[in-house]
Design a protein around this motif. Structure first.
Motif, PDB file in Angstrom:
ATOM      1  N   LEU A  94      43.636  45.549   1.744  1.00 38.09           N
ATOM      2  CA  LEU A  94      42.314  45.063   1.226  1.00 38.09           C
ATOM      3  C   LEU A  94      42.266  45.657  -0.185  1.00 38.09           C
ATOM      4  CD1 LEU A  94      38.908  44.675   3.368  1.00 38.09           C
ATOM      5  CD2 LEU A  94      40.390  43.251   2.136  1.00 38.09           C
ATOM      6  N   LEU A  95      42.598  46.985  -0.309  1.00 38.19           N
ATOM      7  CA  LEU A  95      42.454  48.544  -1.699  1.00 38.19           C
ATOM      8  C   LEU A  95      43.949  48.267  -1.982  1.00 38.19           C
ATOM      9  CD1 LEU A  95      42.178  51.860  -0.526  1.00 38.19           C
ATOM     10  CD2 LEU A  95      39.998  50.280  -1.377  1.00 38.19           C
ATOM     11  N   GLY A  96      44.962  47.800  -1.252  1.00 35.97           N
ATOM     12  CA  GLY A  96      46.410  47.391  -2.167  1.00 35.97           C
ATOM     13  C   GLY A  96      46.263  46.002  -2.862  1.00 35.97           C
ATOM     14  N   SER A  97      45.509  45.609  -1.960  1.00 33.10           N
ATOM     15  CA  SER A  97      45.639  43.863  -2.911  1.00 33.10           C
ATOM     16  C   SER A  97      44.585  43.551  -4.027  1.00 33.10           C
ATOM     17  CB  SER A  97      45.245  42.620  -1.812  1.00 33.10           C
ATOM     18  OG  SER A  97      43.869  43.239  -1.490  1.00 33.10           O
ATOM     19  N   LYS A  98      44.017  44.380  -3.829  1.00 35.61           N
ATOM     20  CA  LYS A  98      43.112  44.539  -5.112  1.00 35.61           C
ATOM     21  C   LYS A  98      43.894  45.201  -6.674  1.00 35.61           C
ATOM     22  CE  LYS A  98      39.206  44.596  -7.213  1.00 35.61           C
ATOM     23  NZ  LYS A  98      38.474  43.116  -7.949  1.00 35.61           N
ATOM     24  N   LEU A  99      44.443  46.038  -5.873  1.00 36.07           N
ATOM     25  CA  LEU A  99      45.397  47.709  -7.428  1.00 36.07           C
ATOM     26  C   LEU A  99      46.303  46.654  -7.617  1.00 36.07           C
ATOM     27  CD1 LEU A  99      45.925  49.852  -8.457  1.00 36.07           C
ATOM     28  CD2 LEU A  99      47.804  50.323  -6.364  1.00 36.07           C
ATOM     29  N   ALA A 100      46.848  45.529  -6.624  1.00 35.91           N
ATOM     30  CA  ALA A 100      47.813  44.775  -7.491  1.00 35.91           C
ATOM     31  C   ALA A 100      47.921  43.629  -8.397  1.00 35.91           C
ATOM     32  CB  ALA A 100      48.779  44.257  -6.426  1.00 35.91           C
ATOM     33  N   ALA A 183      52.161  41.567  16.269  1.00 33.59           N
ATOM     34  CA  ALA A 183      50.852  41.793  16.653  1.00 33.59           C
ATOM     35  C   ALA A 183      50.618  42.127  15.433  1.00 33.59           C
ATOM     36  CB  ALA A 183      50.445  41.981  17.812  1.00 33.59           C
ATOM     37  N   ILE A 184      51.063  43.836  14.027  1.00 29.36           N
ATOM     38  CA  ILE A 184      50.418  44.408  13.543  1.00 29.36           C
ATOM     39  C   ILE A 184      50.343  43.791  12.115  1.00 29.36           C
ATOM     40  CG2 ILE A 184      50.289  46.563  12.284  1.00 29.36           C
ATOM     41  CD1 ILE A 184      51.144  47.985  14.243  1.00 29.36           C
ATOM     42  N   GLY A 185      51.192  42.777  12.061  1.00 29.92           N
ATOM     43  CA  GLY A 185      51.445  41.501  11.222  1.00 29.92           C
ATOM     44  C   GLY A 185      50.222  40.800  10.576  1.00 29.92           C
ATOM     45  N   PHE A 186      49.368  39.945  11.705  1.00 28.48           N
ATOM     46  CA  PHE A 186      48.397  39.661  11.631  1.00 28.48           C
ATOM     47  C   PHE A 186      47.311  40.537  10.834  1.00 28.48           C
ATOM     48  CE2 PHE A 186      44.807  37.789  13.398  1.00 28.48           C
ATOM     49  CZ  PHE A 186      44.606  35.954  13.065  1.00 28.48           C
ATOM     50  N   PRO A 187      46.533  41.842  11.441  1.00 26.97           N
ATOM     51  CA  PRO A 187      45.111  41.891  10.821  1.00 26.97           C
ATOM     52  C   PRO A 187      45.984  42.176   9.236  1.00 26.97           C
ATOM     53  CG  PRO A 187      46.073  43.560  12.189  1.00 26.97           C
ATOM     54  CD  PRO A 187      47.050  41.638  12.711  1.00 26.97           C
ATOM     55  N   ILE A 188      47.685  43.052   8.896  1.00 28.07           N
ATOM     56  CA  ILE A 188      47.789  43.038   7.387  1.00 28.07           C
ATOM     57  C   ILE A 188      47.699  41.961   6.780  1.00 28.07           C
ATOM     58  CG2 ILE A 188      49.483  43.861   6.309  1.00 28.07           C
ATOM     59  CD1 ILE A 188      50.727  45.495   8.756  1.00 28.07           C
ATOM     60  N   ALA A 189      48.106  40.892   7.122  1.00 29.52           N
ATOM     61  CA  ALA A 189      48.494  39.193   6.151  1.00 29.52           C
ATOM     62  C   ALA A 189      46.995  38.915   6.499  1.00 29.52           C
ATOM     63  CB  ALA A 189      48.970  37.917   7.489  1.00 29.52           C
ATOM     64  N   VAL A 190      46.020  39.005   7.327  1.00 30.19           N
ATOM     65  CA  VAL A 190      44.997  38.197   6.789  1.00 30.19           C
ATOM     66  C   VAL A 190      44.019  38.687   5.805  1.00 30.19           C
ATOM     67  CG1 VAL A 190      42.086  37.805   7.831  1.00 30.19           C
ATOM     68  CG2 VAL A 190      44.005  37.428   9.431  1.00 30.19           C
ATOM     69  N   ALA A 191      43.687  40.665   6.220  1.00 34.55           N
ATOM     70  CA  ALA A 191      43.403  41.123   4.908  1.00 34.55           C
ATOM     71  C   ALA A 191      43.533  41.366   3.260  1.00 34.55           C
ATOM     72  CB  ALA A 191      43.068  42.659   5.800  1.00 34.55           C
ATOM     73  N   GLY A 192      45.188  41.058   3.651  1.00 31.60           N
ATOM     74  CA  GLY A 192      45.541  40.939   2.246  1.00 31.60           C
ATOM     75  C   GLY A 192      45.856  39.837   1.535  1.00 31.60           C
ATOM     76  N   THR A 193      45.437  38.393   2.003  1.00 34.94           N
ATOM     77  CA  THR A 193      45.155  37.303   2.329  1.00 34.94           C
ATOM     78  C   THR A 193      43.927  36.759   1.186  1.00 34.94           C
ATOM     79  OG1 THR A 193      46.361  36.789   4.012  1.00 34.94           O
ATOM     80  CG2 THR A 193      45.365  34.871   2.147  1.00 34.94           C
ATOM     81  N   VAL A 194      42.880  37.861   2.089  1.00 35.85           N
ATOM     82  CA  VAL A 194      41.718  37.643   1.780  1.00 35.85           C
ATOM     83  C   VAL A 194      40.883  38.637   0.073  1.00 35.85           C
ATOM     84  CG1 VAL A 194      39.015  38.435   1.631  1.00 35.85           C
ATOM     85  CG2 VAL A 194      40.821  37.235   3.817  1.00 35.85           C
ATOM     86  N   GLY A 195      42.313  39.152  -0.078  1.00 36.24           N
ATOM     87  CA  GLY A 195      41.838  40.703  -0.790  1.00 36.24           C
ATOM     88  C   GLY A 195      43.232  39.645  -2.174  1.00 36.24           C
ATOM     89  N   TYR A 196      44.260  39.018  -1.845  1.00 37.29           N
ATOM     90  CA  TYR A 196      44.935  38.294  -3.126  1.00 37.29           C
ATOM     91  C   TYR A 196      43.916  37.093  -3.751  1.00 37.29           C
ATOM     92  CZ  TYR A 196      48.351  40.742  -3.129  1.00 37.29           C
ATOM     93  OH  TYR A 196      49.240  42.124  -3.318  1.00 37.29           O
ATOM     94  N   ILE A 197      43.140  36.143  -2.838  1.00 43.02           N
ATOM     95  CA  ILE A 197      42.459  35.455  -3.027  1.00 43.02           C
ATOM     96  C   ILE A 197      40.608  35.519  -4.507  1.00 43.02           C
ATOM     97  CG2 ILE A 197      40.758  33.306  -2.141  1.00 43.02           C
ATOM     98  CD1 ILE A 197      41.828  33.165   0.086  1.00 43.02           C
ATOM     99  N   PHE A 198      40.553  36.694  -3.912  1.00 39.60           N
ATOM    100  CA  PHE A 198      39.803  37.372  -4.540  1.00 39.60           C
ATOM    101  C   PHE A 198      39.932  37.548  -5.436  1.00 39.60           C
ATOM    102  CE2 PHE A 198      37.403  36.497  -0.029  1.00 39.60           C
ATOM    103  CZ  PHE A 198      35.878  36.265  -1.358  1.00 39.60           C
TER     104      PHE A 198
END
Length: 265
Positions: A94-100, A183-198
């Motif tokens: 979430l922090l990384g997507s906000k920074l991007a 398996a770890i890719g799923f929570p990363i993708a969900v959090a990242g998608t939310v961050g890039y949407i907002f």
């Protein structure tokens, strides 16, 4: 638009195989391809890389599910590791997507290339950890997850490119590291998608059919075929010897890094 949808589908098919084979979300292929196709489509250049990263992570939500299920059938997912690393992964992503959202596309491309070369070199060197080294406790593992989450959001990947080396460093067998990375890719993708949407909701000039920095036509084209081909990649992974799987992983990263470097230059 039909031609681009077909190209997105081809990219998705390749990404699905790689997701299953290497435990990555496929973003290492998807991001460079999208960055080219978006230019051809005439999408806004000032947000081009952010849209490629966001769309990549959105597609990985679906790819990772298919890949994760295939590896789980082989008993190759260490769910205890997934549980420990996920809290840090979510916060970091979430922090990384906000920074991007505030960084330039040029900087993000350069960062992506450096990141790929670093990981490829690490895998080629085939560093062997001490036999006694194990996965650390919850706090340390979650902290590593936070770092991986930030980097994954900045380069639009599912995290396997970092989680797989981390787990092999902690003496988790390569096949289990690949399965757990999927398996770890799923929570990363969900959090990242939310961050890039907002992160893209308040940006003017984004193309039609965009949800923040997610370009929906590209996401759909990628998802349909990547989910179909991910189980194939997983089957191949479990037939390859560990040493060969590591070399395939490293060579793949090196090729993609060099390709993007030429684009920048």
């Amino acid at each position: 638009m039909l031609v681009y949808l077909m190209l997105y589908a081809l990219a998705g098919a390749a990404a699905g195989v790689l997701a299953g084979l290497l435990g990555v979300g496929g973003g290492i292929v998807i991001v460079p391809v999208l960055s080219v196709l978006f230019v051809w489509q005439g999408l806004p250049t000032e947000y081009l890389m952010q849209m490629a990263l966001g769309t990549s992570l959105a597609s990985i939500m679906f790819t990772s599910i298919s890949s994760m299920r295939a590896h789980h059938k082989h008993g190759a997912v260490r769910w205890n590791v997934v549980k420990m690393i996920t809290p840090g992964i979510v916060i970091g992503t979430l922090l990384g997507s906000k920074l991007a959202a505030w960084l330039s596309s040029g900087f993000l491309k350069g960062f992506f290339v450096c990141f790929l070369y670093f990981v490829a070199a690490q895998m080629f060197l085939n560093f062997k950890p001490k036999p006694s080294r194990e996965i650390p406790g919850f706090g340390a593992t979650s902290g590593v997850g936070g770092f991986i989450g930030v980097i994954s959001a900045l380069v639009g990947i599912g995290g396997g490119t970092l989680t797989v080396p981390f787990m092999t460093f902690c003496n988790i067998p390569m096949h289990q590291a690949v399965g757990t990375g999927a398996a770890i890719g799923f929570p990363i993708a969900v959090a990242g998608t939310v961050g890039y949407i907002f992160g893209g909701m308040d940006k003017a000039g984004l193309p039609d059919y965009s949800l923040g920095f997610i370009y929906l036509p590209a996401m759909v084209g990628l998802v349909v075929f990547s989910m179909l081909t991910a189980p194939t990649g997983a089957k191949i992974a479990h037939k390859l010897p560990v040493a060969k799987l590591k070399k395939v992983f490293a060579a793949f990263l090196l090729i993609m890094a060099t390709r993007m470097l030429f684009q920048i230059l």
